[in-house]
Motif scaffolding. Structure first.
Motif, PDB file in Angstrom:
ATOM      1  N   GLU A 173       1.672 -13.476 -15.039  1.00 60.64           N
ATOM      2  CA  GLU A 173       0.291 -13.089 -14.695  1.00 60.64           C
ATOM      3  C   GLU A 173       0.250 -11.876 -13.773  1.00 60.64           C
ATOM      4  OE1 GLU A 173      -2.053 -14.609 -16.370  1.00 60.64           O
ATOM      5  OE2 GLU A 173      -0.417 -15.813 -17.214  1.00 60.64           O
ATOM      6  N   ALA A 174       1.352 -11.562 -13.108  1.00 60.54           N
ATOM      7  CA  ALA A 174       1.371 -10.428 -12.166  1.00 60.54           C
ATOM      8  C   ALA A 174       1.275  -9.107 -12.937  1.00 60.54           C
ATOM      9  CB  ALA A 174       2.668 -10.481 -11.369  1.00 60.54           C
ATOM     10  N   PRO A 175       1.035  -7.973 -12.244  1.00 59.75           N
ATOM     11  CA  PRO A 175       1.017  -6.675 -12.944  1.00 59.75           C
ATOM     12  C   PRO A 175       2.402  -6.372 -13.544  1.00 59.75           C
ATOM     13  CG  PRO A 175       0.134  -6.466 -10.712  1.00 59.75           C
ATOM     14  CD  PRO A 175       0.708  -7.835 -10.819  1.00 59.75           C
ATOM     15  N   PHE A 176       2.406  -5.530 -14.564  1.00 54.85           N
ATOM     16  CA  PHE A 176       3.631  -5.205 -15.299  1.00 54.85           C
ATOM     17  C   PHE A 176       4.636  -4.439 -14.429  1.00 54.85           C
ATOM     18  CE2 PHE A 176       5.563  -1.562 -17.686  1.00 54.85           C
ATOM     19  CZ  PHE A 176       6.581  -2.264 -18.294  1.00 54.85           C
ATOM     20  N   THR A 177       5.909  -4.925 -14.401  1.00 53.96           N
ATOM     21  CA  THR A 177       7.011  -4.170 -13.783  1.00 53.96           C
ATOM     22  C   THR A 177       8.245  -4.296 -14.676  1.00 53.96           C
ATOM     23  OG1 THR A 177       7.715  -6.087 -12.479  1.00 53.96           O
ATOM     24  CG2 THR A 177       6.276  -4.498 -11.363  1.00 53.96           C
ATOM     25  N   PHE A 178       9.124  -3.270 -14.591  1.00 51.10           N
ATOM     26  CA  PHE A 178      10.254  -3.171 -15.530  1.00 51.10           C
ATOM     27  C   PHE A 178      11.307  -2.286 -14.858  1.00 51.10           C
ATOM     28  CE2 PHE A 178      11.904  -0.159 -18.768  1.00 51.10           C
ATOM     29  CZ  PHE A 178      12.401  -0.986 -19.758  1.00 51.10           C
ATOM     30  N   VAL A 208       0.066   1.104 -13.015  1.00 48.53           N
ATOM     31  CA  VAL A 208      -0.269   2.094 -11.976  1.00 48.53           C
ATOM     32  C   VAL A 208      -0.730   1.445 -10.664  1.00 48.53           C
ATOM     33  CG1 VAL A 208      -0.726   4.092 -13.437  1.00 48.53           C
ATOM     34  CG2 VAL A 208      -2.490   2.376 -13.165  1.00 48.53           C
ATOM     35  N   SER A 209      -1.070   0.147 -10.704  1.00 47.57           N
ATOM     36  CA  SER A 209      -1.505  -0.515  -9.455  1.00 47.57           C
ATOM     37  C   SER A 209      -0.317  -0.908  -8.576  1.00 47.57           C
ATOM     38  CB  SER A 209      -2.316  -1.766  -9.796  1.00 47.57           C
ATOM     39  OG  SER A 209      -1.489  -2.675 -10.517  1.00 47.57           O
ATOM     40  N   VAL A 210       0.909  -0.866  -9.119  1.00 46.44           N
ATOM     41  CA  VAL A 210       2.092  -1.338  -8.381  1.00 46.44           C
ATOM     42  C   VAL A 210       2.684  -0.192  -7.552  1.00 46.44           C
ATOM     43  CG1 VAL A 210       4.437  -2.266  -8.623  1.00 46.44           C
ATOM     44  CG2 VAL A 210       2.625  -3.071 -10.142  1.00 46.44           C
ATOM     45  N   SER A 211       2.992  -0.469  -6.278  1.00 51.47           N
ATOM     46  CA  SER A 211       3.584   0.592  -5.435  1.00 51.47           C
ATOM     47  C   SER A 211       4.954   0.189  -4.882  1.00 51.47           C
ATOM     48  CB  SER A 211       2.648   0.909  -4.261  1.00 51.47           C
ATOM     49  OG  SER A 211       2.414  -0.281  -3.534  1.00 51.47           O
ATOM     50  N   GLU A 212       5.351  -1.081  -5.116  1.00 49.32           N
ATOM     51  CA  GLU A 212       6.616  -1.602  -4.580  1.00 49.32           C
ATOM     52  C   GLU A 212       7.702  -1.574  -5.657  1.00 49.32           C
ATOM     53  OE1 GLU A 212       8.575  -2.764  -1.308  1.00 49.32           O
ATOM     54  OE2 GLU A 212       6.401  -2.466  -1.308  1.00 49.32           O
ATOM     55  N   PRO A 213       8.825  -0.818  -5.475  1.00 49.85           N
ATOM     56  CA  PRO A 213       9.854  -0.787  -6.522  1.00 49.85           C
ATOM     57  C   PRO A 213      10.699  -2.065  -6.546  1.00 49.85           C
ATOM     58  CG  PRO A 213      10.600   0.469  -4.633  1.00 49.85           C
ATOM     59  CD  PRO A 213       9.211  -0.013  -4.303  1.00 49.85           C
ATOM     60  N   ILE A 214      11.328  -2.334  -7.693  1.00 53.92           N
ATOM     61  CA  ILE A 214      12.269  -3.460  -7.794  1.00 53.92           C
ATOM     62  C   ILE A 214      13.603  -3.002  -7.211  1.00 53.92           C
ATOM     63  CG2 ILE A 214      13.434  -5.026  -9.416  1.00 53.92           C
ATOM     64  CD1 ILE A 214      11.180  -4.286 -11.452  1.00 53.92           C
ATOM     65  N   ALA A 256       6.340   5.710 -12.920  1.00 54.13           N
ATOM     66  CA  ALA A 256       7.737   5.436 -12.563  1.00 54.13           C
ATOM     67  C   ALA A 256       7.916   5.629 -11.056  1.00 54.13           C
ATOM     68  CB  ALA A 256       8.658   6.393 -13.321  1.00 54.13           C
ATOM     69  N   LEU A 257       8.599   4.652 -10.415  1.00 50.14           N
ATOM     70  CA  LEU A 257       8.860   4.728  -8.967  1.00 50.14           C
ATOM     71  C   LEU A 257      10.357   4.852  -8.734  1.00 50.14           C
ATOM     72  CD1 LEU A 257       6.699   1.604  -7.987  1.00 50.14           C
ATOM     73  CD2 LEU A 257       5.983   3.976  -7.802  1.00 50.14           C
ATOM     74  N   ASP A 258      10.743   5.655  -7.738  1.00 53.55           N
ATOM     75  CA  ASP A 258      12.170   5.693  -7.393  1.00 53.55           C
ATOM     76  C   ASP A 258      12.490   4.553  -6.428  1.00 53.55           C
ATOM     77  OD1 ASP A 258      11.341   6.435  -4.876  1.00 53.55           O
ATOM     78  OD2 ASP A 258      11.978   8.535  -5.054  1.00 53.55           O
ATOM     79  N   MET A 259      13.764   4.490  -5.934  1.00 52.25           N
ATOM     80  CA  MET A 259      14.170   3.332  -5.124  1.00 52.25           C
ATOM     81  C   MET A 259      13.426   3.250  -3.798  1.00 52.25           C
ATOM     82  SD  MET A 259      18.187   3.432  -6.113  1.00 52.25           S
ATOM     83  CE  MET A 259      18.842   1.838  -5.682  1.00 52.25           C
ATOM     84  N   ASP A 260      12.831   4.385  -3.358  1.00 59.04           N
ATOM     85  CA  ASP A 260      12.077   4.377  -2.091  1.00 59.04           C
ATOM     86  C   ASP A 260      10.587   4.145  -2.299  1.00 59.04           C
ATOM     87  OD1 ASP A 260      14.456   4.995  -0.752  1.00 59.04           O
ATOM     88  OD2 ASP A 260      14.185   7.133  -1.195  1.00 59.04           O
ATOM     89  N   GLY A 261      10.176   3.983  -3.581  1.00 51.04           N
ATOM     90  CA  GLY A 261       8.758   3.705  -3.839  1.00 51.04           C
ATOM     91  C   GLY A 261       7.925   4.944  -4.099  1.00 51.04           C
ATOM     92  N   ASN A 262       8.550   6.148  -4.200  1.00 50.94           N
ATOM     93  CA  ASN A 262       7.784   7.365  -4.500  1.00 50.94           C
ATOM     94  C   ASN A 262       7.494   7.434  -5.995  1.00 50.94           C
ATOM     95  OD1 ASN A 262       8.259   8.157  -1.779  1.00 50.94           O
ATOM     96  ND2 ASN A 262      10.298   8.849  -2.396  1.00 50.94           N
TER      97      ASN A 262
END
Length: 605
Positions: free
Chosen positions: A200-205, A290-296, A237-243
């Motif tokens: 149910e959470a926003p899409f991350t990959f 696009v709502s996600v700002s925290e990287p895996i 796409a986010l890098d490891m620091d969340g940019n």
């Protein structure tokens, strides 16, 4: 649908890819009459020739209403950069161990990574039909290995199956020699948990593999960690620091069905998919709504330990065989490789004509050179050198490897002697059955460069050597290099029999009659320690006088032709390998003898 994600891990040559072939057949992925190549997962030309897996590949089979995503992983330490990331895509591992060879260095490397991630392995003792099987000892070795890798109680309570991948059966009974792989399918379904992810959470990959497609561009592969993704959904796409690196749309989503990538309209948490639509995102980036700002969090990759110089081919024969010869073409190709292969680092030199390429080992870099050569590139390659580090006190450190050697008892003495010369320390020696001895060393990587060919000669081709990165340790000082000098051509032209005949007495020749040569090219190995300039093109003086005896026809020994890996391991610091699509030549770095003298004087000073 029920879903299981599992990786198959094992040491090189313990039968992973062959087992996957049988899983395909018995799950009905292939039709009975479908013609499928043996080891279907090893699809790349070099994998087929060498019989090893170089690239990790996901695949998927369906068994009694459960979809099982399987990742076939490389078994060689040089391609370990792939393995570490792949394990983050799966919920369980099948550890395959040869019933005779037992737990080997690569088994240790990959199993350590899997246990650290909390995965619970299923152990499959493979090749139980071997005449030299020692099933019980091998199981004890696996248990000891798990204990030494700090496995928890749950991981130590692993299920065991006894199988023959080639013959397509598995069983809980070590004495059974027939049947099907149903027990293995059942164990995977029962023992590997379904993905416990938030749908149910926003899409991350998280991107774990990257390749290019002529039509789709960059194709990113990995596991959907949460939520759902639909075709044309807005993503970034986010890098490891969340940019945020880039924003785009999921133009195509593909899932794996057998060996095929099949387009699908949407994918959800737990699915292993390939995604197209982004142009910059790369391995270890997070692709998300696009709502996600925290990287895996991505797995850190072990550092490269070895580097080589890839230069533009500047020999007099440059451009005759290859089509890709400019530094710009070489640069673009290497940058593309570094993008998809995180274990490789590329740095451009100040003169823009050469590139420093750092990787995990000789095999990995050798495979890259061979691939480029087949694509039409011409290159000049330097001797491999290790990458040094520094400790907290400012002292110099260097990479060490664990080297495990299986050898007939009669050759063990000479192996130990040669390894001592290379500053290796023996850590264990024990009989391994069948008149063989297993010797374990801790050796500086520097000393192992170029030893493999000599090792095979010393053991009459019967020895098996396995190497694995161990640690960075204290610098061991100078290590003796090649003992013999080389024979160098002093001019350009064609080699002829009249000149080569007498040169055979000087050493071993690497060129044959009629081969085109140039000044500064290495044409053989000298029997003495110093280099020797010779004339392999000298022809017979023609006179009016008839020779009193009939000319004896000159018989030459066939020349010593090296493979690419042998050539790279053979050369010294002042030499290079010239690699073209058709030929491998050895040469001095400076072709002019005066420049060579100047360089050696400068080095001595």
């Amino acid at each position: 649908m029920n879903l299981r994600n599992v990786a198959i891990i094992a040491h090189v040559d313990h039968g992973k890819t062959t087992l996957v072939d049988q899983l395909f057949r018995q799950s009905g992925t292939f039709r009975d009459n479908q013609r499928v190549e043996e080891r279907a997962m090893d699809s790349n030309d070099l994998e087929k020739e060498r019989g090893i897996t170089i690239l990790a590949k996901p695949t998927s089979i369906e068994w009694e209403g459960t979809r099982i995503n399987i990742v076939d992983t490389p078994g060689h330490a040089d391609f370990g950069g792939e393995v570490e990331r792949i394990l983050s895509m799966v919920d369980g591992v099948v550890l395959l161990v040869d019933s005779s060879e037992g737990a080997m260095p690569q088994t240790k490397f990959v199993t350590g990574k899997a246990l650290a991630l909390g995965l619970k392995p299923i152990v499959v003792v493979n090749k139980v039909d071997r005449p030299d099987q020692r099933i019980q000892e091998v199981l004890d070795e696996v248990f000891d290995l798990f204990v030494s890798l700090d496995a928890n109680d749950e991981q130590l309570d692993f299920p065991v199956l006894y199988a023959s991948g080639r013959n397509g059966y598995a069983s809980e009974d070590p004495d059974r020699r027939e049947g099907t792989l149903t027990p293995l399918f059942q164990k995977i379904v029962d023992h590997v948990p379904p993905p416990a992810l938030d749908a149910e959470a926003p899409f991350t990959f998280l991107v774990t593999l990257l390749d290019r497609d002529n039509f789709l561009g960059r194709v990113l592969t990995g596991r959907v960690t949460s939520g759902k993704v639909k075709v044309n959904q807005a993503i970034h796409a986010l890098d490891m620091d969340g940019n945020v690196i880039e924003t785009g749309r999921a133009s195509k989503i593909m899932t794996f069905r057998g060996l095929e990538r099949v387009p699908t309209e949407e994918a959800q948490a737990g699915d292993i998919i390939s995604l197209a639509g982004l142009t910059v995102a790369t391995v270890s980036n997070t692709i998300a709504d696009v709502s996600v700002s925290e990287p895996i969090q991505a797995q850190p990759i072990d550092p490269p330990t070895l580097s080589m110089r890839f230069a533009v081919n500047d020999s007099p024969m440059a451009g005759r065989e290859g089509t890709k010869v400019t530094s710009r073409m070489i640069r673009d190709r290497l940058m593309r490789e570094a993008e998809s292969n995180v274990a490789i680092k590329v740095t451009e030199s100040a003169d823009k004509d050469s590139f420093e390429v750092a990787g995990r080992g000789e095999l990995q870099l050798g495979v890259l050179i061979e691939t480029m050569r087949r694509e039409g590139f011409e290159l000049g390659i330097s001797r491999p050198r290790v990458l040094f580090g520094t400790d907290e006190n400012g002292g110099r450190t260097e990479p060490y490897e664990t080297v495990i050697i299986d050898v007939d008892e009669e050759y063990s003495g000479s192996v130990v002697e040669k390894m001592n010369i290379r500053k290796a320390e023996m850590t264990d020696m024990r009989p391994s059955g069948g008149g063989k001895t297993r010797i374990t060393f801790s050796a500086p990587s520097r000393g192992m460069i170029g030893y493999h060919g000599e090792f095979l000669s010393d053991t009459r081709g019967t020895g098996i050597m396995n190497r694995l990165f161990e640690k960075y340790g204290p610098y061991k000082g100078a290590i003796e290099g090649r003992k013999n000098g080389v024979l160098i051509s002093n001019g350009s032209g064609e080699a002829n029999a009249y000149a080569l005949g007498p040169l055979e007495e000087r050493g071993v020749l690497m060129v044959g009659v009629g081969e085109a040569l140039y000044e500064g090219m290495i044409i053989g190995e000298n029997a003495k320690p110093e280099d020797l300039e010779v004339n392999p093109m000298k022809s017979k003086q023609l006179t009016n006088f008839r020779a009193s005896g009939k000319d004896d026809s000159i018989r030459l020994t066939p020349p010593w032709k090296m493979t690419l890996e042998q050539a790279i391991a053979y050369i010294d610091d002042d030499e290079m390998v010239e690699v073209t699509p058709k030929t491998i030549r050895l040469r001095k770095r400076f072709l002019d003898p005066h420049e060579r003298k100047r360089a050696s004087r400068a080095k001595a000073a």
